[in-house]
Design a protein around this motif. Structure first.
Motif, PDB file in Angstrom:
ATOM      1  N   ASN A   8       0.948  -1.443  -0.305  1.00  0.00           N
ATOM      2  CA  ASN A   8      -0.034  -0.242   0.184  1.00  0.00           C
ATOM      3  C   ASN A   8       0.701   1.369  -0.528  1.00  0.00           C
ATOM      4  N   ALA A   9       1.890   1.019   1.276  1.00  0.00           N
ATOM      5  CA  ALA A   9       2.795   2.305   0.615  1.00  0.00           C
ATOM      6  C   ALA A   9       3.486   2.488  -0.777  1.00  0.00           C
ATOM      7  N   ASP A  10       3.835   1.426  -0.782  1.00  0.00           N
ATOM      8  CA  ASP A  10       4.975   1.772  -2.324  1.00  0.00           C
ATOM      9  C   ASP A  10       3.412   2.163  -2.906  1.00  0.00           C
ATOM     10  N   ALA A  11       2.502   1.927  -3.625  1.00  0.00           N
ATOM     11  CA  ALA A  11       1.287   2.118  -4.415  1.00  0.00           C
ATOM     12  C   ALA A  11       1.099   3.597  -4.543  1.00  0.00           C
ATOM     13  N   ILE A  12       0.962   3.677  -3.543  1.00  0.00           N
ATOM     14  CA  ILE A  12       0.304   5.810  -2.656  1.00  0.00           C
ATOM     15  C   ILE A  12       2.026   6.312  -3.452  1.00  0.00           C
ATOM     16  N   LYS A  13       2.694   5.949  -2.617  1.00  0.00           N
ATOM     17  CA  LYS A  13       3.888   6.397  -2.828  1.00  0.00           C
ATOM     18  C   LYS A  13       4.337   6.928  -4.652  1.00  0.00           C
ATOM     19  N   THR A  14       4.108   5.532  -5.499  1.00  0.00           N
ATOM     20  CA  THR A  14       3.810   5.695  -6.719  1.00  0.00           C
ATOM     21  C   THR A  14       3.190   6.438  -7.802  1.00  0.00           C
ATOM     22  N   VAL A  15       2.160   7.304  -6.889  1.00  0.00           N
ATOM     23  CA  VAL A  15       1.253   7.772  -8.283  1.00  0.00           C
ATOM     24  C   VAL A  15       1.207   8.747  -7.282  1.00  0.00           C
ATOM     25  N   LEU A  16       2.011   9.527  -5.598  1.00  0.00           N
ATOM     26  CA  LEU A  16       2.251  10.983  -5.462  1.00  0.00           C
ATOM     27  C   LEU A  16       3.343  11.035  -6.761  1.00  0.00           C
ATOM     28  N   GLU A  17       4.584  10.182  -6.821  1.00  0.00           N
ATOM     29  CA  GLU A  17       5.691  10.406  -7.401  1.00  0.00           C
ATOM     30  C   GLU A  17       5.628  10.795  -9.163  1.00  0.00           C
ATOM     31  N   ASP A  18       4.414  10.764  -9.598  1.00  0.00           N
ATOM     32  CA  ASP A  18       3.717  10.291 -10.532  1.00  0.00           C
ATOM     33  C   ASP A  18       3.251  12.150 -11.139  1.00  0.00           C
ATOM     34  N   GLN A  19       2.766  12.071  -9.880  1.00  0.00           N
ATOM     35  CA  GLN A  19       2.666  13.960  -9.858  1.00  0.00           C
ATOM     36  C   GLN A  19       3.840  14.706  -9.250  1.00  0.00           C
ATOM     37  N   ASP A  20       4.888  14.529  -9.457  1.00  0.00           N
ATOM     38  CA  ASP A  20       6.380  15.413  -9.216  1.00  0.00           C
ATOM     39  C   ASP A  20       5.717  15.517  -7.547  1.00  0.00           C
ATOM     40  N   PHE A  21       5.404  15.124  -6.565  1.00  0.00           N
ATOM     41  CA  PHE A  21       5.921  15.032  -5.443  1.00  0.00           C
ATOM     42  C   PHE A  21       6.996  14.173  -4.904  1.00  0.00           C
ATOM     43  N   LEU A  22       8.247  14.691  -3.933  1.00  0.00           N
ATOM     44  CA  LEU A  22       8.628  14.538  -3.160  1.00  0.00           C
ATOM     45  C   LEU A  22       7.907  13.954  -2.158  1.00  0.00           C
ATOM     46  N   VAL A  23       8.815  11.565  -2.733  1.00  0.00           N
ATOM     47  CA  VAL A  23       7.311  11.308  -1.314  1.00  0.00           C
ATOM     48  C   VAL A  23       8.537  10.146  -0.786  1.00  0.00           C
ATOM     49  N   THR A  24       8.656   9.798   0.441  1.00  0.00           N
ATOM     50  CA  THR A  24       8.875   9.133   1.906  1.00  0.00           C
ATOM     51  C   THR A  24       8.452   8.432   2.358  1.00  0.00           C
ATOM     52  N   SER A  25       8.663   6.523   2.150  1.00  0.00           N
ATOM     53  CA  SER A  25       7.782   6.020   3.112  1.00  0.00           C
ATOM     54  C   SER A  25       8.063   5.628   4.363  1.00  0.00           C
ATOM     55  N   ILE A  26       7.391   5.325   5.861  1.00  0.00           N
ATOM     56  CA  ILE A  26       8.162   4.584   6.207  1.00  0.00           C
ATOM     57  C   ILE A  26       6.954   3.629   6.365  1.00  0.00           C
ATOM     58  N   ASN A  27       7.282   2.261   7.334  1.00  0.00           N
ATOM     59  CA  ASN A  27       6.096   1.279   7.288  1.00  0.00           C
ATOM     60  C   ASN A  27       6.007   0.908   9.403  1.00  0.00           C
ATOM     61  N   GLN A  28       7.237   2.007   9.749  1.00  0.00           N
ATOM     62  CA  GLN A  28       6.639   1.057  11.192  1.00  0.00           C
ATOM     63  C   GLN A  28       6.580   2.638  12.190  1.00  0.00           C
ATOM     64  N   SER A  29       5.124   3.151  12.668  1.00  0.00           N
ATOM     65  CA  SER A  29       5.193   4.065  13.200  1.00  0.00           C
ATOM     66  C   SER A  29       5.781   4.654  14.420  1.00  0.00           C
ATOM     67  N   ASP A  30       6.854   4.159  15.181  1.00  0.00           N
ATOM     68  CA  ASP A  30       8.092   5.139  15.603  1.00  0.00           C
ATOM     69  C   ASP A  30       9.011   5.705  14.664  1.00  0.00           C
ATOM     70  N   ALA A  31       8.263   5.095  14.069  1.00  0.00           N
ATOM     71  CA  ALA A  31       9.556   6.357  13.045  1.00  0.00           C
ATOM     72  C   ALA A  31       8.894   7.698  12.432  1.00  0.00           C
TER      73      ALA A  31
END
Length: 118
Positions: A13-36
């Protein structure tokens, strides 16, 4: 270029959202742990946070509320995403700027992100 932080403990899910947003020229980083979350906010300085409600260690609604009452992070818009029903999602009040329910149309996601950033 606007920066977006995606927090979702489901890697696909994180990767899919990241890809979609990067295609819109946003700089995106994703994390998978709430502690981070806090550390990543401090280092990445996002303009928007897209966060799932159901997380590995916690609830996105509660994390959102913590961010919104903290003077260091309250200005950052938060878009919650969830597979919950709307009635379930509203059982814990939250201060999110918007919410989107899964399964969602990626155009709807892009519209909400654009509205929250601008």
């Amino acid at each position: 270029m606007s920066k977006i932080l995606v927090l979702d403990d489901d890697f696909s899910n994180a990767d899919a959202i990241k890809t979609v947003l990067e295609d819109q020229d946003f700089l995106v980083t994703s994390i998978n742990q709430s502690d981070a979350l806090k550390e990543t906010i401090n280092s990445f300085k996002p303009d928007l946070i897209v966060m799932d409600i159901l997380l590995d260690k916690g609830d996105g609604r509660e994390l959102c509320n913590e961010l919104k009452i903290d003077r260091q992070t309250k200005h950052i818009p938060v878009l919650l995403i969830t597979a919950m029903l709307e009635s379930q999602a509203s059982k814990i009040p939250n201060l999110a700027d918007d919410i989107i329910f899964k399964p969602f149309n990626y155009n709807a996601l892009q519209d909400k992100v654009t509205r929250l950033i601008h």
